[in-house]
Write a protein that holds these residues in place. Structure first.
Motif, PDB file in Angstrom:
ATOM      1  N   PHE A  79     -54.035 -12.691  -7.945  1.00 28.30           N
ATOM      2  CA  PHE A  79     -54.975 -13.562  -7.243  1.00 28.30           C
ATOM      3  C   PHE A  79     -54.498 -15.011  -7.162  1.00 28.30           C
ATOM      4  O   PHE A  79     -54.670 -15.654  -6.114  1.00 28.30           O
ATOM      5  CB  PHE A  79     -56.368 -13.472  -7.861  1.00 28.30           C
ATOM      6  CG  PHE A  79     -57.221 -12.424  -7.200  1.00 28.30           C
ATOM      7  CD1 PHE A  79     -57.652 -12.568  -5.881  1.00 28.30           C
ATOM      8  CD2 PHE A  79     -57.603 -11.279  -7.887  1.00 28.30           C
ATOM      9  CE1 PHE A  79     -58.425 -11.611  -5.259  1.00 28.30           C
ATOM     10  CE2 PHE A  79     -58.379 -10.309  -7.271  1.00 28.30           C
ATOM     11  CZ  PHE A  79     -58.796 -10.467  -5.955  1.00 28.30           C
ATOM     12  N   PRO A  80     -53.880 -15.576  -8.200  1.00 32.37           N
ATOM     13  CA  PRO A  80     -53.312 -16.919  -8.026  1.00 32.37           C
ATOM     14  C   PRO A  80     -52.261 -16.979  -6.919  1.00 32.37           C
ATOM     15  O   PRO A  80     -52.190 -17.970  -6.176  1.00 32.37           O
ATOM     16  CB  PRO A  80     -52.700 -17.221  -9.398  1.00 32.37           C
ATOM     17  CG  PRO A  80     -53.519 -16.419 -10.354  1.00 32.37           C
ATOM     18  CD  PRO A  80     -53.835 -15.155  -9.619  1.00 32.37           C
ATOM     19  N   ALA A  81     -51.451 -15.921  -6.782  1.00 34.28           N
ATOM     20  CA  ALA A  81     -50.440 -15.901  -5.720  1.00 34.28           C
ATOM     21  C   ALA A  81     -51.102 -15.845  -4.350  1.00 34.28           C
ATOM     22  O   ALA A  81     -50.690 -16.549  -3.415  1.00 34.28           O
ATOM     23  CB  ALA A  81     -49.510 -14.705  -5.906  1.00 34.28           C
ATOM     24  N   ILE A  82     -52.136 -15.018  -4.209  1.00 37.73           N
ATOM     25  CA  ILE A  82     -52.868 -14.926  -2.938  1.00 37.73           C
ATOM     26  C   ILE A  82     -53.495 -16.278  -2.604  1.00 37.73           C
ATOM     27  O   ILE A  82     -53.402 -16.771  -1.473  1.00 37.73           O
ATOM     28  CB  ILE A  82     -53.936 -13.831  -3.006  1.00 37.73           C
ATOM     29  CG1 ILE A  82     -53.278 -12.445  -3.069  1.00 37.73           C
ATOM     30  CG2 ILE A  82     -54.875 -13.913  -1.807  1.00 37.73           C
ATOM     31  CD1 ILE A  82     -54.250 -11.311  -3.317  1.00 37.73           C
ATOM     32  N   ARG A  83     -54.136 -16.881  -3.601  1.00 42.44           N
ATOM     33  CA  ARG A  83     -54.791 -18.172  -3.383  1.00 42.44           C
ATOM     34  C   ARG A  83     -53.792 -19.232  -2.939  1.00 42.44           C
ATOM     35  O   ARG A  83     -54.059 -20.006  -1.998  1.00 42.44           O
ATOM     36  CB  ARG A  83     -55.517 -18.609  -4.657  1.00 42.44           C
ATOM     37  CG  ARG A  83     -56.308 -19.919  -4.507  1.00 42.44           C
ATOM     38  CD  ARG A  83     -57.154 -20.204  -5.730  1.00 42.44           C
ATOM     39  NE  ARG A  83     -56.351 -20.334  -6.931  1.00 42.44           N
ATOM     40  CZ  ARG A  83     -56.382 -19.469  -7.945  1.00 42.44           C
ATOM     41  NH1 ARG A  83     -57.176 -18.410  -7.892  1.00 42.44           N
ATOM     42  NH2 ARG A  83     -55.629 -19.650  -9.015  1.00 42.44           N
ATOM     43  N   GLU A  84     -52.623 -19.279  -3.573  1.00 40.18           N
ATOM     44  CA  GLU A  84     -51.624 -20.292  -3.235  1.00 40.18           C
ATOM     45  C   GLU A  84     -51.054 -20.065  -1.834  1.00 40.18           C
ATOM     46  O   GLU A  84     -50.809 -21.025  -1.092  1.00 40.18           O
ATOM     47  CB  GLU A  84     -50.497 -20.275  -4.273  1.00 40.18           C
ATOM     48  CG  GLU A  84     -49.454 -21.364  -4.074  1.00 40.18           C
ATOM     49  CD  GLU A  84     -50.051 -22.764  -4.047  1.00 40.18           C
ATOM     50  OE1 GLU A  84     -49.523 -23.605  -3.280  1.00 40.18           O
ATOM     51  OE2 GLU A  84     -51.031 -23.018  -4.770  1.00 40.18           O
ATOM     52  N   ILE A  85     -50.842 -18.804  -1.471  1.00 43.28           N
ATOM     53  CA  ILE A  85     -50.319 -18.503  -0.133  1.00 43.28           C
ATOM     54  C   ILE A  85     -51.307 -18.931   0.942  1.00 43.28           C
ATOM     55  O   ILE A  85     -50.926 -19.548   1.952  1.00 43.28           O
ATOM     56  CB  ILE A  85     -49.981 -16.996  -0.027  1.00 43.28           C
ATOM     57  CG1 ILE A  85     -48.607 -16.745  -0.661  1.00 43.28           C
ATOM     58  CG2 ILE A  85     -50.012 -16.509   1.422  1.00 43.28           C
ATOM     59  CD1 ILE A  85     -48.187 -15.296  -0.675  1.00 43.28           C
ATOM     60  N   LEU A  86     -52.575 -18.640   0.762  1.00 45.52           N
ATOM     61  CA  LEU A  86     -53.575 -19.042   1.755  1.00 45.52           C
ATOM     62  C   LEU A  86     -53.715 -20.566   1.794  1.00 45.52           C
ATOM     63  O   LEU A  86     -53.827 -21.169   2.870  1.00 45.52           O
ATOM     64  CB  LEU A  86     -54.916 -18.396   1.440  1.00 45.52           C
ATOM     65  CG  LEU A  86     -54.973 -16.870   1.583  1.00 45.52           C
ATOM     66  CD1 LEU A  86     -56.355 -16.354   1.185  1.00 45.52           C
ATOM     67  CD2 LEU A  86     -54.634 -16.425   3.002  1.00 45.52           C
ATOM     68  N   ARG A  87     -53.668 -21.195   0.623  1.00 47.03           N
ATOM     69  CA  ARG A  87     -53.795 -22.644   0.557  1.00 47.03           C
ATOM     70  C   ARG A  87     -52.627 -23.329   1.259  1.00 47.03           C
ATOM     71  O   ARG A  87     -52.806 -24.338   1.948  1.00 47.03           O
ATOM     72  CB  ARG A  87     -53.868 -23.085  -0.907  1.00 47.03           C
ATOM     73  CG  ARG A  87     -54.055 -24.596  -1.097  1.00 47.03           C
ATOM     74  CD  ARG A  87     -54.042 -24.938  -2.571  1.00 47.03           C
ATOM     75  NE  ARG A  87     -55.151 -24.317  -3.274  1.00 47.03           N
ATOM     76  CZ  ARG A  87     -55.212 -24.154  -4.585  1.00 47.03           C
ATOM     77  NH1 ARG A  87     -54.196 -24.569  -5.346  1.00 47.03           N
ATOM     78  NH2 ARG A  87     -56.257 -23.591  -5.150  1.00 47.03           N
ATOM     79  N   SER A  88     -51.429 -22.771   1.111  1.00 48.96           N
ATOM     80  CA  SER A  88     -50.250 -23.391   1.715  1.00 48.96           C
ATOM     81  C   SER A  88     -50.334 -23.397   3.238  1.00 48.96           C
ATOM     82  O   SER A  88     -49.709 -24.237   3.901  1.00 48.96           O
ATOM     83  CB  SER A  88     -48.982 -22.660   1.267  1.00 48.96           C
ATOM     84  OG  SER A  88     -48.934 -21.365   1.807  1.00 48.96           O
ATOM     85  N   ARG A  89     -51.102 -22.467   3.798  1.00 50.08           N
ATOM     86  CA  ARG A  89     -51.282 -22.406   5.256  1.00 50.08           C
ATOM     87  C   ARG A  89     -52.656 -22.932   5.686  1.00 50.08           C
ATOM     88  O   ARG A  89     -53.038 -22.794   6.847  1.00 50.08           O
ATOM     89  CB  ARG A  89     -51.108 -20.965   5.735  1.00 50.08           C
ATOM     90  CG  ARG A  89     -49.668 -20.498   5.689  1.00 50.08           C
ATOM     91  CD  ARG A  89     -48.861 -21.080   6.824  1.00 50.08           C
ATOM     92  NE  ARG A  89     -47.412 -20.937   6.598  1.00 50.08           N
ATOM     93  CZ  ARG A  89     -46.510 -21.157   7.529  1.00 50.08           C
ATOM     94  NH1 ARG A  89     -46.885 -21.523   8.750  1.00 50.08           N
ATOM     95  NH2 ARG A  89     -45.216 -21.032   7.258  1.00 50.08           N
ATOM     96  N   GLN A  90     -53.379 -23.499   4.734  1.00 45.00           N
ATOM     97  CA  GLN A  90     -54.706 -24.047   5.000  1.00 45.00           C
ATOM     98  C   GLN A  90     -55.616 -23.015   5.674  1.00 45.00           C
ATOM     99  O   GLN A  90     -56.316 -23.300   6.641  1.00 45.00           O
ATOM    100  CB  GLN A  90     -54.605 -25.323   5.845  1.00 45.00           C
ATOM    101  CG  GLN A  90     -53.829 -26.435   5.165  1.00 45.00           C
ATOM    102  CD  GLN A  90     -53.758 -27.707   5.995  1.00 45.00           C
ATOM    103  OE1 GLN A  90     -53.736 -27.671   7.224  1.00 45.00           O
ATOM    104  NE2 GLN A  90     -53.739 -28.849   5.316  1.00 45.00           N
ATOM    105  N   LEU A  91     -55.572 -21.803   5.124  1.00 44.83           N
ATOM    106  CA  LEU A  91     -56.367 -20.704   5.649  1.00 44.83           C
ATOM    107  C   LEU A  91     -57.482 -20.349   4.690  1.00 44.83           C
ATOM    108  O   LEU A  91     -57.316 -20.417   3.458  1.00 44.83           O
ATOM    109  CB  LEU A  91     -55.493 -19.464   5.859  1.00 44.83           C
ATOM    110  CG  LEU A  91     -54.477 -19.506   7.000  1.00 44.83           C
ATOM    111  CD1 LEU A  91     -53.557 -18.285   6.919  1.00 44.83           C
ATOM    112  CD2 LEU A  91     -55.175 -19.536   8.355  1.00 44.83           C
ATOM    113  N   GLN A  92     -58.608 -19.949   5.240  1.00 44.92           N
ATOM    114  CA  GLN A  92     -59.694 -19.378   4.463  1.00 44.92           C
ATOM    115  C   GLN A  92     -59.557 -17.849   4.484  1.00 44.92           C
ATOM    116  O   GLN A  92     -59.099 -17.280   5.488  1.00 44.92           O
ATOM    117  CB  GLN A  92     -61.053 -19.786   5.042  1.00 44.92           C
ATOM    118  CG  GLN A  92     -61.334 -21.270   4.976  1.00 44.92           C
ATOM    119  CD  GLN A  92     -61.343 -21.775   3.544  1.00 44.92           C
ATOM    120  OE1 GLN A  92     -61.927 -21.164   2.649  1.00 44.92           O
ATOM    121  NE2 GLN A  92     -60.672 -22.908   3.318  1.00 44.92           N
ATOM    122  N   PRO A  93     -59.947 -17.162   3.412  1.00 46.01           N
ATOM    123  CA  PRO A  93     -59.826 -15.698   3.398  1.00 46.01           C
ATOM    124  C   PRO A  93     -60.483 -15.020   4.593  1.00 46.01           C
ATOM    125  O   PRO A  93     -59.972 -14.015   5.106  1.00 46.01           O
ATOM    126  CB  PRO A  93     -60.505 -15.308   2.078  1.00 46.01           C
ATOM    127  CG  PRO A  93     -60.314 -16.500   1.200  1.00 46.01           C
ATOM    128  CD  PRO A  93     -60.414 -17.689   2.109  1.00 46.01           C
TER     129      PRO A  93
END
Length: 219
Positions: free
Chosen positions: A40-54
């Motif tokens: 989950f930290p990896a998923i969160r960081e990947i989405l954050r790096s692209r400024q995306l919401q789930p």
């Protein structure tokens, strides 16, 4: 189409974000333990790096096995949790067998295409597909001699991370193509999930267990 794919079934934690098949972000870390804590930290960081919401994801693709009991459960628990939280996002499970055969190019296909996956025991995980990538049987855990008997007198393509160990001794098989993979790539998993989405054949992820879990008692 935004596709978030992840896999913790083998010896790594892998996460990939693609848009229309193009890689946007990728995280792969080799580990024997701790995949659940890293996912989950990896998923969160990947989405954050692209400024995306789930909720902006169109598809979530997860490997449903075979693999370690804990790894399969970790992946599927994460995928199902996200599926509940994101009801408008499609969710699909992909077996490692499906992903490996999906990656075969047309010229690599024989009529019999055997996916052989490492178990780290004497046997192998095995499933066979035809030249249109349709299943010819259910996945199984089989010993070397049984697999040889299944494939004898057939033109065969072999793929999977167990193919190299399987061919450590002369097989006597008529081999069309050999693909010796180190592991299932997260790109292949994502591509297979995207194809299911395109064909409207997404499958709710269910665990693929081919043997009972190992249990040991601490001294």
């Amino acid at each position: 189409m935004l596709n978030l794919a992840f896999d913790t079934t083998a010896g790594s934690c892998s996460v990939l974000l693609t848009e229309d098949g193009k890689t946007l972000e990728k995280y792969v870390k080799k580990m024997d333990f701790g995949q659940a804590e890293a996912l989950f930290p990896a998923i969160r960081e990947i989405l954050r790096s692209r400024q995306l919401q789930p909720a902006e994801l169109d598809l979530i693709t997860v490997c449903c096995g075979p693999g370690s009991f804990t790894g399969v459960r970790s992946s599927l628990a994460a995928a199902r949790t996200l599926g509940l939280a994101l009801p408008k996002t499609a969710l699909t499970g992909v077996s490692a067998f499906e992903a490996y055969v999906h990656d075969l190019a047309p010229e690599e296909l024989a009529f019999y295409n055997a996916v052989i996956i490492e178990t780290k025991r004497e046997d192998f995980y095995f499933q066979c597909f035809d030249d249109r990538k349709n299943k010819l049987g259910e996945p199984e855990a089989l010993d070397y001699e049984t697999i040889i008997d299944r494939l004898r007198h057939k033109k065969v393509t072999l793929t999977g991370d167990g193919a190299e160990r399987f061919l450590n001794r002369p097989s006597g098989l008529s081999l069309h193509v050999i693909r010796m993979e180190d592991c299932l790539s997260i790109e292949t998993l994502a591509a297979c999930g995207s194809e299911k989405f395109r064909l409207k054949k997404t499958d709710y992820p269910k665990p693929l267990y081919l043997r009972a879990p190992d249990v040991c008692l601490k001294a």
